[in-house]
Design a protein around this motif. Structure first.
Motif, short mmCIF file in Angstrom:
data_model
loop_
_atom_site.label_atom_id
_atom_site.label_comp_id
_atom_site.label_asym_id
_atom_site.label_seq_id
_atom_site.Cartn_x
_atom_site.Cartn_y
_atom_site.Cartn_z
N ALA A 126 0.82 -1.21 0.00
CA ALA A 126 0.00 0.00 0.00
C ALA A 126 0.86 1.26 0.00
CB ALA A 126 -0.89 0.00 1.24
N ALA A 127 0.24 2.37 -0.46
CA ALA A 127 0.87 3.69 -0.35
C ALA A 127 -0.23 4.71 -0.09
CB ALA A 127 1.63 4.04 -1.62
N PHE A 128 0.17 5.83 0.49
CA PHE A 128 -0.76 6.89 0.91
C PHE A 128 -0.24 8.17 0.27
CE2 PHE A 128 -1.92 10.20 4.02
CZ PHE A 128 -3.21 9.87 4.40
N ALA A 129 -0.99 8.72 -0.70
CA ALA A 129 -0.44 9.82 -1.50
C ALA A 129 -1.22 11.11 -1.25
CB ALA A 129 -0.45 9.44 -2.98
N MET A 130 -0.74 11.86 -0.28
CA MET A 130 -1.36 13.15 0.02
C MET A 130 -0.43 14.31 -0.38
SD MET A 130 -2.87 14.51 3.65
CE MET A 130 -4.44 13.70 3.62
N THR A 131 0.82 14.27 0.06
CA THR A 131 1.74 15.40 -0.09
C THR A 131 2.06 15.70 -1.57
OG1 THR A 131 2.74 14.77 2.01
CG2 THR A 131 4.03 16.24 0.61
N VAL B 276 -5.17 8.09 -2.91
CA VAL B 276 -4.80 9.40 -3.45
C VAL B 276 -5.83 10.45 -3.04
CG1 VAL B 276 -4.44 10.69 -5.61
CG2 VAL B 276 -3.70 8.31 -5.45
N PHE B 277 -5.32 11.61 -2.62
CA PHE B 277 -6.19 12.73 -2.25
C PHE B 277 -6.12 13.76 -3.36
CE2 PHE B 277 -5.13 10.40 1.46
CZ PHE B 277 -6.30 10.40 2.21
N LYS C 167 -11.68 14.76 5.49
CA LYS C 167 -12.14 14.10 6.72
C LYS C 167 -11.54 12.69 6.82
CE LYS C 167 -16.41 12.58 7.39
NZ LYS C 167 -17.85 12.61 7.25
N ILE C 168 -11.54 11.97 5.71
CA ILE C 168 -11.01 10.59 5.72
C ILE C 168 -9.51 10.63 6.03
CG2 ILE C 168 -10.55 8.57 4.27
CD1 ILE C 168 -13.12 9.35 2.67
N GLY C 169 -8.81 11.57 5.39
CA GLY C 169 -7.36 11.68 5.61
C GLY C 169 -7.04 12.03 7.04
N MET C 170 -7.75 12.99 7.60
CA MET C 170 -7.46 13.43 8.97
C MET C 170 -7.83 12.36 10.00
SD MET C 170 -5.83 16.13 8.65
CE MET C 170 -5.31 15.98 6.95
N ARG C 171 -8.94 11.65 9.75
CA ARG C 171 -9.31 10.57 10.69
C ARG C 171 -8.26 9.46 10.65
NH1 ARG C 171 -14.91 8.14 9.86
NH2 ARG C 171 -14.45 7.04 11.78
N ALA D 243 4.48 14.03 -4.25
CA ALA D 243 5.91 13.91 -3.92
C ALA D 243 6.05 13.44 -2.48
CB ALA D 243 6.59 15.26 -4.10
N PHE D 244 7.23 12.95 -2.15
CA PHE D 244 7.52 12.44 -0.79
C PHE D 244 6.58 11.28 -0.43
CE2 PHE D 244 9.31 16.71 -0.63
CZ PHE D 244 10.56 16.44 -0.08
N ILE D 245 6.33 10.41 -1.42
CA ILE D 245 5.40 9.31 -1.18
C ILE D 245 6.18 8.03 -0.89
CG2 ILE D 245 3.48 7.96 -2.16
CD1 ILE D 245 2.97 11.06 -1.57
N THR D 246 6.00 7.52 0.32
CA THR D 246 6.65 6.26 0.68
C THR D 246 6.06 5.13 -0.17
OG1 THR D 246 7.09 7.02 2.91
CG2 THR D 246 7.08 4.64 2.58
#
Ligand SMILES: Cc1cc2nc3c(=O)[nH]c(=O)nc-3n(C[C@H](O)[C@H](O)[C@H](O)COP(=O)(O)OP(=O)(O)OC[C@H]3O[C@@H](n4cnc5c(N)ncnc54)[C@H](O)[C@@H]3O)c2cc1C
Length: 389
Positions: free
Chosen positions: A130-135, A177-178, A240-244, A164-167
């Motif tokens: 998995a990866a979490f792509a916000m930044t 992705v956000f 909201k999903i990201g912050m929770r 960027a800066f995605i682990t």
């Protein structure tokens, strides 16, 4: 390694059993892996580690039972114990586990049963990374500055932009992705999508090389077409999903910091008892003892804040923003000081590249930055303290 005795008040009997088992796994199967010195090696080893975590059943702690996980999942105290043990053995292994949590939590929190079935069982078994792509390059602490757009096109969305800066960029099997669906609505105009890595239009741009090897990098979306059923929750619910998600998982970053700090303290203790200068062991000198006292006290305080935040979340609290911000900021700052003291106590040996404390010194630094910097955690804490005064 985890030290469950210190945080007994926050743990259940199952957590004590888990702490013993995960320590054994981390010592035997993870600490014995060759540390990697470059990005390519870290990328290959990250996949190898995911296989080991999957085979050992460790990723199941992040996933609900109905989707291949464990009955009590998500069990944040379990995730904290696992991250402590992995971070002490290998910061890379900690990162692999952390991203299985970060990339699955939004789906657990906001996905439909179909979306959960599509992804979660393979995360639990370690088959999908998995990866979490916000930044983004222009939007780090300030999520309202995100530029990646998701435009509706019939029954699809078209994604355009970059992260960027995605682990795990370049090695992940999918990205959470956000992206902006309504530019006029600020953070209420963000939505969240699950994007498979092989989706046409999703491109791995380049790795971003860290001083402690860790698969990090940039990805781009170029006319990347997604069916609308890849959106998690409603349009505009992305923030909201990201912050929770971050709220819940910040205590596990604090736990990783505790694991690195414990390993540094352990290395320092062995060294000061055996190293002789001026005719006696370093441990006999009061200035050495002062460092050890400070390290042990900071670590205990960090653990208490960490497991308090995780226990609150496990107990069903809707938001643990304050507890998690205190745990993350205190534990990561304390771990930095503890690791630095350990390097100092080892003297020249502490800065040799193959020394475990040198590796920890390079690895611990990023914890004060990712998933919300210390300064942002302090703003969160101050806001709540001021509001309640
Ligand atoms: C190893 C690593 C892994 C990462 N993995 C991921 C990942 O998987 N997914 C992902 O989406 N992101 C990831 N990130 C990105 C990370 O979340 C961001 O780096 C972080 O949010 C900070 O953003 P920035 O780097 O743009 O710094 P900036 O936001 O530009 O901040 C720079 C400095 O200014 C300070 N600052 C900013 N605003 C304020 C303010 N209002 N008041 C006071 N000080 C302020 C910050 O605290 C910081 O010290 C990762 C980063 C690292 C280093």
């Amino acid at each position: 390694m985890p030290n469950p005795a210190v945080v007994r008040a926050f743990l259940k009997p199952r957590h004590h059993r888990l702490a013993e088992r995960v320590e054994q796994f981390a010592t035997q199967s993870i600490a014995t892996l060759e540390p990697q010195h470059d990005d390519a090696g870290a990328r290959t080893q990250a996949r190898q580690i995911l296989g080991l975590l999957g085979d050992g059943g460790w990723c199941r702690h992040t996933i609900p039972e109905a989707f291949g996980g464990l009955a009590t999942a998500p069990d944040l105290r379990a995730c904290c114990l696992i991250r402590e043990a992995l971070a002490a053995a290998s910061p890379l292994a900690d990162s692999v586990f952390a991203l299985q949590c970060l990339g699955s939590m939004p789906i657990t929190l906001a996905g439909t049963d179909e979306q959960k079935q599509h992804t979660l069982p393979a995360v639990a078994s370690g088959q999908r990374m998995a990866a979490f792509a916000m930044t983004e390059l222009e939007a780090g602490s300030d999520v309202s500055g995100l530029q990646t757009r998701a435009r509706r096109d019939g029954s699809d969305y078209l994604l355009e932009g970059g992260k960027a800066f995605i682990t795990n960029a370049g090695v992940a099997d999918y990205y959470v992705v956000f992206a902006v669906t309504d530019p006029a609505a600020g953070t209420r105009g963000l939505s969240c999508f699950v994007v498979d890595a092989e989706t046409p239009g999703l491109r791995f741009v380049a790795p971003q090389i860290l001083s402690e090897p860790h698969p990090l990098g940039e990805i781009a979306f170029e006319q990347c077409r997604l069916p609308a059923d890849r959106r998690l929750g409603g349009e505009g619910e992305g923030f909201k999903i990201g912050m929770r998600t971050l709220d819940r998982l910040r205590s596990t970053v604090a736990a990783a910091a505790c694991g690195m700090a414990q390993r540094a303290l352990d290395e320092a203790l062995v060294h000061v008892k055996q190293r002789q200068q001026f005719g006696e062991p370093l441990a006999n000198f009061q200035l050495t003892q002062q460092k050890l006292a400070r390290m042990a006290t900071d670590l205990t305080a960090a653990r208490l804040l960490t497991y308090r935040a995780a226990a609150e979340a496990d107990g069903g609290a809707e938001r643990v923003t304050l507890e998690a911000a205190m745990a993350k900021s205190f534990a990561t700052e304390a771990a930095q000081r503890i690791v630095d003291d350990a390097v100092q106590l080892l003297g020249g040996r502490g800065v040799l590249r193959d020394s475990p404390v040198d590796r920890l010194y390079r690895a611990v630094r990023a914890l004060r930055i990712y998933e919300g910097t210390t300064e942002i955690q302090h703003l969160v804490i101050a806001r709540q303290v001021l509001a309640s005064s």
